[in-house]
Structures are given as C-alpha cells and as structure tokens.
Write a protein that holds these residues in place. Sequence first.
Motif, PDB file in Angstrom:
ATOM      1  N   ILE A 274       0.836  -1.202   0.000  1.00 33.71           N
ATOM      2  CA  ILE A 274       0.000   0.000   0.000  1.00 33.71           C
ATOM      3  C   ILE A 274       0.874   1.257   0.000  1.00 33.71           C
ATOM      4  CG2 ILE A 274      -1.653   1.344   1.367  1.00 33.71           C
ATOM      5  CD1 ILE A 274      -2.795  -1.386   2.317  1.00 33.71           C
ATOM      6  N   ASP A 275       1.926   1.232   0.816  1.00 32.35           N
ATOM      7  CA  ASP A 275       2.849   2.363   0.861  1.00 32.35           C
ATOM      8  C   ASP A 275       3.513   2.587  -0.503  1.00 32.35           C
ATOM      9  OD1 ASP A 275       2.243   2.778   3.511  1.00 32.35           O
ATOM     10  OD2 ASP A 275       4.056   1.791   4.275  1.00 32.35           O
ATOM     11  N   LEU A 276       3.847   1.496  -1.184  1.00 34.96           N
ATOM     12  CA  LEU A 276       4.449   1.598  -2.508  1.00 34.96           C
ATOM     13  C   LEU A 276       3.508   2.317  -3.474  1.00 34.96           C
ATOM     14  CD1 LEU A 276       6.549   0.804  -4.727  1.00 34.96           C
ATOM     15  CD2 LEU A 276       5.263  -1.337  -4.976  1.00 34.96           C
ATOM     16  N   ALA A 277       2.250   1.906  -3.496  1.00 39.83           N
ATOM     17  CA  ALA A 277       1.272   2.531  -4.392  1.00 39.83           C
ATOM     18  C   ALA A 277       1.113   4.017  -4.080  1.00 39.83           C
ATOM     19  CB  ALA A 277      -0.068   1.812  -4.282  1.00 39.83           C
ATOM     20  N   ASP A 278       1.086   4.350  -2.800  1.00 39.39           N
ATOM     21  CA  ASP A 278       0.962   5.752  -2.402  1.00 39.39           C
ATOM     22  C   ASP A 278       2.201   6.553  -2.810  1.00 39.39           C
ATOM     23  OD1 ASP A 278      -1.505   5.255  -1.291  1.00 39.39           O
ATOM     24  OD2 ASP A 278      -0.753   5.067   0.768  1.00 39.39           O
ATOM     25  N   ARG A 279       3.362   5.929  -2.652  1.00 38.10           N
ATOM     26  CA  ARG A 279       4.625   6.627  -2.893  1.00 38.10           C
ATOM     27  C   ARG A 279       4.845   6.931  -4.370  1.00 38.10           C
ATOM     28  NH1 ARG A 279       7.327   3.332  -0.300  1.00 38.10           N
ATOM     29  NH2 ARG A 279       8.333   2.057  -1.888  1.00 38.10           N
ATOM     30  N   ILE A 280       4.509   5.981  -5.238  1.00 36.08           N
ATOM     31  CA  ILE A 280       4.781   6.202  -6.660  1.00 36.08           C
ATOM     32  C   ILE A 280       3.578   6.773  -7.407  1.00 36.08           C
ATOM     33  CG2 ILE A 280       6.489   4.345  -6.643  1.00 36.08           C
ATOM     34  CD1 ILE A 280       4.534   2.667  -8.282  1.00 36.08           C
ATOM     35  N   GLY A 281       2.443   6.859  -6.725  1.00 37.20           N
ATOM     36  CA  GLY A 281       1.282   7.490  -7.336  1.00 37.20           C
ATOM     37  C   GLY A 281       0.511   6.604  -8.281  1.00 37.20           C
ATOM     38  N   GLY A 282       0.522   5.291  -8.035  1.00 39.85           N
ATOM     39  CA  GLY A 282      -0.270   4.377  -8.850  1.00 39.85           C
ATOM     40  C   GLY A 282       0.431   3.966 -10.123  1.00 39.85           C
ATOM     41  N   ALA A 283      -0.304   3.246 -10.971  1.00 39.82           N
ATOM     42  CA  ALA A 283       0.263   2.731 -12.217  1.00 39.82           C
ATOM     43  C   ALA A 283      -0.852   2.474 -13.215  1.00 39.82           C
ATOM     44  CB  ALA A 283       1.041   1.439 -11.951  1.00 39.82           C
ATOM     45  N   ASP A 284      -0.482   2.457 -14.493  1.00 40.31           N
ATOM     46  CA  ASP A 284      -1.420   2.120 -15.564  1.00 40.31           C
ATOM     47  C   ASP A 284      -1.373   0.639 -15.899  1.00 40.31           C
ATOM     48  OD1 ASP A 284      -2.033   5.002 -16.258  1.00 40.31           O
ATOM     49  OD2 ASP A 284       0.139   4.945 -16.591  1.00 40.31           O
TER      50      ASP A 284
ATOM     51  N   MET B  22      -6.482   2.543 -11.499  1.00 38.74           N
ATOM     52  CA  MET B  22      -6.746   2.282 -12.924  1.00 38.74           C
ATOM     53  C   MET B  22      -8.221   2.490 -13.235  1.00 38.74           C
ATOM     54  SD  MET B  22      -4.584  -1.226 -13.522  1.00 38.74           S
ATOM     55  CE  MET B  22      -2.879  -1.421 -13.019  1.00 38.74           C
ATOM     56  N   VAL B  23      -9.072   1.970 -12.369  1.00 36.83           N
ATOM     57  CA  VAL B  23     -10.519   2.099 -12.578  1.00 36.83           C
ATOM     58  C   VAL B  23     -10.919   3.567 -12.588  1.00 36.83           C
ATOM     59  CG1 VAL B  23     -12.788   1.631 -11.585  1.00 36.83           C
ATOM     60  CG2 VAL B  23     -11.052  -0.178 -11.644  1.00 36.83           C
ATOM     61  N   SER B  24     -10.353   4.343 -11.679  1.00 36.98           N
ATOM     62  CA  SER B  24     -10.715   5.762 -11.603  1.00 36.98           C
ATOM     63  C   SER B  24     -10.286   6.522 -12.852  1.00 36.98           C
ATOM     64  CB  SER B  24     -10.095   6.400 -10.355  1.00 36.98           C
ATOM     65  OG  SER B  24      -8.681   6.500 -10.476  1.00 36.98           O
ATOM     66  N   ARG B  25      -9.218   6.056 -13.516  1.00 38.92           N
ATOM     67  CA  ARG B  25      -8.737   6.712 -14.732  1.00 38.92           C
ATOM     68  C   ARG B  25      -9.368   6.118 -15.989  1.00 38.92           C
ATOM     69  NH1 ARG B  25      -4.202   6.390 -11.439  1.00 38.92           N
ATOM     70  NH2 ARG B  25      -3.492   4.453 -12.418  1.00 38.92           N
ATOM     71  N   GLY B  26     -10.054   4.998 -15.850  1.00 36.08           N
ATOM     72  CA  GLY B  26     -10.760   4.393 -16.977  1.00 36.08           C
ATOM     73  C   GLY B  26      -9.898   3.592 -17.929  1.00 36.08           C
ATOM     74  N   TRP B  27      -8.674   3.284 -17.530  1.00 34.71           N
ATOM     75  CA  TRP B  27      -7.779   2.485 -18.379  1.00 34.71           C
ATOM     76  C   TRP B  27      -6.770   1.767 -17.494  1.00 34.71           C
ATOM     77  CZ3 TRP B  27      -2.911   1.078 -19.801  1.00 34.71           C
ATOM     78  CH2 TRP B  27      -2.730   0.499 -21.060  1.00 34.71           C
ATOM     79  N   GLY B  28      -6.532   0.498 -17.786  1.00 32.19           N
ATOM     80  CA  GLY B  28      -5.521  -0.250 -17.058  1.00 32.19           C
ATOM     81  C   GLY B  28      -5.319  -1.624 -17.658  1.00 32.19           C
ATOM     82  N   ARG B  29      -4.151  -2.177 -17.402  1.00 34.90           N
ATOM     83  CA  ARG B  29      -3.825  -3.525 -17.856  1.00 34.90           C
ATOM     84  C   ARG B  29      -3.152  -4.270 -16.701  1.00 34.90           C
ATOM     85  NH1 ARG B  29      -6.689  -1.746 -21.217  1.00 34.90           N
ATOM     86  NH2 ARG B  29      -6.411  -1.685 -23.491  1.00 34.90           N
ATOM     87  N   VAL B  30      -3.681  -5.437 -16.399  1.00 30.13           N
ATOM     88  CA  VAL B  30      -3.076  -6.302 -15.386  1.00 30.13           C
ATOM     89  C   VAL B  30      -2.734  -7.621 -16.059  1.00 30.13           C
ATOM     90  CG1 VAL B  30      -3.370  -7.492 -13.178  1.00 30.13           C
ATOM     91  CG2 VAL B  30      -4.441  -5.244 -13.547  1.00 30.13           C
ATOM     92  N   VAL B  31      -1.510  -8.057 -15.892  1.00 33.56           N
ATOM     93  CA  VAL B  31      -1.086  -9.372 -16.383  1.00 33.56           C
ATOM     94  C   VAL B  31      -0.538 -10.157 -15.200  1.00 33.56           C
ATOM     95  CG1 VAL B  31       0.480 -10.648 -17.890  1.00 33.56           C
ATOM     96  CG2 VAL B  31      -0.573  -8.529 -18.702  1.00 33.56           C
ATOM     97  N   ASN B  32      -1.166 -11.283 -14.920  1.00 36.54           N
ATOM     98  CA  ASN B  32      -0.739 -12.159 -13.836  1.00 36.54           C
ATOM     99  C   ASN B  32      -0.012 -13.368 -14.405  1.00 36.54           C
ATOM    100  OD1 ASN B  32      -2.010 -10.528 -11.900  1.00 36.54           O
ATOM    101  ND2 ASN B  32      -3.960 -11.592 -12.161  1.00 36.54           N
TER     102      ASN B  32
ATOM    103  N   THR C 161     -14.899  -1.488 -16.968  1.00 32.19           N
ATOM    104  CA  THR C 161     -14.190  -0.353 -16.381  1.00 32.19           C
ATOM    105  C   THR C 161     -13.062   0.201 -17.252  1.00 32.19           C
ATOM    106  OG1 THR C 161     -12.543  -1.742 -15.257  1.00 32.19           O
ATOM    107  CG2 THR C 161     -14.624  -1.305 -14.081  1.00 32.19           C
ATOM    108  N   GLY C 162     -12.685  -0.534 -18.297  1.00 27.56           N
ATOM    109  CA  GLY C 162     -11.508  -0.158 -19.069  1.00 27.56           C
ATOM    110  C   GLY C 162     -10.238  -0.816 -18.571  1.00 27.56           C
ATOM    111  N   VAL C 163     -10.363  -1.599 -17.501  1.00 28.75           N
ATOM    112  CA  VAL C 163      -9.215  -2.317 -16.945  1.00 28.75           C
ATOM    113  C   VAL C 163      -9.330  -3.783 -17.357  1.00 28.75           C
ATOM    114  CG1 VAL C 163      -7.956  -2.978 -14.862  1.00 28.75           C
ATOM    115  CG2 VAL C 163      -9.093  -0.741 -14.994  1.00 28.75           C
ATOM    116  N   LEU C 164      -8.325  -4.269 -18.084  1.00 33.13           N
ATOM    117  CA  LEU C 164      -8.302  -5.652 -18.548  1.00 33.13           C
ATOM    118  C   LEU C 164      -7.355  -6.468 -17.678  1.00 33.13           C
ATOM    119  CD1 LEU C 164      -8.074  -5.047 -22.406  1.00 33.13           C
ATOM    120  CD2 LEU C 164     -10.100  -5.072 -20.931  1.00 33.13           C
TER     121      LEU C 164
END
Length: 224
Positions: A50-60, A105-115, A152-155
Amino acid sequence: MRRAVITGGASGLGAATASRLRAVGIDCVTVDRAGDADEIVDVTDERAVIDLADRIGGADILVNSAGIVGPNQPLVDTDLDGWRQTIEVNVLGTVGMMKAFVPGMVSRGWGRVVNFASMAGKDGNPGLAAYSASKAAVIALTKSAGKELATTGVLVNAIAPAVIATPMNDATADEVLAHITSLIPMRRVGRAEEVAELVAWLTSDLVSFSTGAVYDISGGRATY
C-alpha cells in the motif's frame, strides 16, 4: 507516459518484461524483495505494498511476476509451512498488488493487469503440488477479476508459461525439470524475451476485447 509496476522485476521474466516495456517508452518500476530492483518490497507485506502505491502514485500497468517454486516433494512429504509460503507469495502477493493498484486504474478508466500463472496451474506437475495449486488459484483469480472489471476499461489477463529459462528454475529439482521439459513438443525450454513479447501485447492498446483470459506460451504443451 504510462507507468508499469512489475513484481519479481530484479531477474527472470520480470526483468525481461521491464526491458521490453521500456523499449516502447513505458516508465517501468521494478519491484522485488532483493536484488537490482527500483523498489525493494516484499509483496506479501500488505502495508508495504500500500505504501508503494501511495509513494509512486499508482500505475497504468501491473505485471505480477513475483513467484516461488515452493516444495519440490511428493505431496505426502510436504509440510503446511511450505504450502503457506508458496500461497502467500504466488497468490496473496498478487491479490495485494491488485488491491493496491487496480482502484487507481478504474478511476482513470484504463488499465492492464497481467498475472503470471503457469502450465502447472492447468496440468499439475508431479512433485510441485503447492506450486501447481497456487498457479491454478492465480488463473481463477484472473478470471474472476476480469469479469468484475469488464466494463471499467481495466483488462485482467494471465499468462501460463511452460518451462522458461529463468533463475527461478534453478531451485527446481533436476528430475522435476527434466519431466516438465519432456512434455514440450518443441523440445526446448522457452526464453524470457519470448514471454516478454506476449506481456507487451497484453499491456498495450492493441488488446481491447480480451479479459479474464489465459494465454499459453508453452511450445505446444497446452492441450486446452
């Protein structure tokens, strides 16, 4: 410029993915618990993630490549601590990263997650019950999240490699590695850069109608 966060990014598939995405102008933040990574974070530590996400400001883009092989033993010889550690890293680490980065990602309407899953999650590999079970869980997680986020635009998609030449396989017993390599019709192991090409496509604008899917990269091993 889009930003990608790549776990397990200090080596292997994660490092190859970072190199490939940087080549097309994506700002990549590699994450690992040790080694040459941009951020030293244990993905099983929820607060640190959580701290990482806050520190770098999220990701696409989020690529969940961190993983461990776990016990190399027959099922009846394994202990539950080995199972817990494997599930903590391979499954809950992926869940924690998604919980931290997907909302942005959802709030920005675009995202890609690859697991990163594995052919082991489809077929099951003897001597790797914990690993196989954890990767089956990643596949089901990906399918569920893909459906939840479909509008949501997030795949959210998964990759299921067969054996790839990476440092992680240095921890795999020789006889287990020989068996799973023998299942590949191309009669060779894959290369990290081959997998990175698939990740690059899945994290691009070229993919717009695929989510909750599992993409095999197995040299012909996949049967379904």
